[in-house]
Design a protein around this motif. Structure first.
Motif: not given
Length: 269
Positions: A133-140
């Motif tokens: 979730a952390l990685d996905g949100e930063l990429q978003r």
């Protein structure tokens, strides 16, 4: 602000700015299958980063998103690498699945410590969903805004001889010696700390940044990560039952506001 995204192990609330605030150690839940093997003292999860979600509630009004775990660090430490390598070589450290309190005493009843296979399962069940979730949100956020900023919020007892000598400064800002964030952003945050005199502070001292700051801070890829380790004495009692001290919190909140405002307003050159 969108509706929170809920998962059995975390809650993600998206904001409107490039800033995401992570609270990896505020969770307090301990599954019964683990709790039954801990010594009774451990049931209270004393090494929690107490009250941080409430203290930083203002960040959502500033447009920041938040990522909040459900489970205690005694289940798995979300700020440790999945292979459980020491964060700070040469000094005492707690593990990916801690076996000791911050004071050094054992967490588990004799012979009840987690096995390697159990540690791997906890990574799958608790650690991996949070980091996905952390990685996905930063990429978003990077795609949406051109850059992303991660603020990893922590707190700790100011005196813990097993972990460090003496008494910590009140506010410990970490950028992994300047490698996890833009030098310009690091300088602006340092100036915020220097502009006040009530709280002692240090940049890249004993706590330079844990796994989250080190792994996700990639300035060359326009993802900038900063950790703040704040001593409990700034806003709460350092003895059980670890109650929030509103008078202390009111004094430190302007500094936290200024740091977060810097993070939300900052743009890469």
């Amino acid at each position: 602000m969108t509706s929170p995204i809920t998962h059995p192990t975390f809650t993600l609330t998206r904001g409107s700015s490039p800033l995401l605030v992570s609270f990896p150690h505020v969770g307090t839940d301990i599954p019964d299958v683990i709790r039954s093997r801990l010594i009774p003292r451990a049931h209270a999860a004393e090494d929690t980063d107490w009250h941080l979600e409430a203290l930083y509630a203002f960040v959502r009004d500033m447009g920041a998103g938040t990522l909040v775990p459900r489970h205690a660090r005694y289940v798995v430490d979300l700020n440790r690498p999945p292979e459980s390598a020491p964060m700070y070589p040469g000094v005492n450290n707690t593990e990916l699945c801690p076996s000791r309190f911050f004071s050094g005493e054992p967490l588990y009843l004799p012979g009840q410590e987690p096995t390697e296979s159990e540690v791997a399962q906890r990574v799958t069940d608790y650690w991996r969903p949070y980091h996905d979730a952390l990685d996905g949100e930063l990429q978003r956020l990077r795609t949406l805004h051109g850059h992303a900023v991660l603020f990893d919020a922590h707190s700790i007892c100011s005196v813990l001889p097993w972990l460090f000598e003496g008494r910590l400064p009140d506010l410990n800002l970490g950028t992994v010696n300047g490698s996890s964030a833009s030098p310009a952003l690091r300088e602006q945050l340092s100036k915020v700390l220097q502009s006040q005199s009530e709280f002692t502070h240090v940049v890249d001292g004993r706590f330079k940044g844990g796994y989250i700051t080190r792994n996700y801070g990639r300035p060359a890829e326009q993802v900038h990560a900063i950790q703040l380790e704040m001593c409990w004495r700034c806003y709460m009692a350092e003895e059980p039952p670890y109650t929030l001290a509103p008078d202390r919190a009111a004094r430190v909140l302007p500094v936290l506001h200024a740091l977060v405002r810097t993070l939300t307003d900052w743009r890469p050159a």
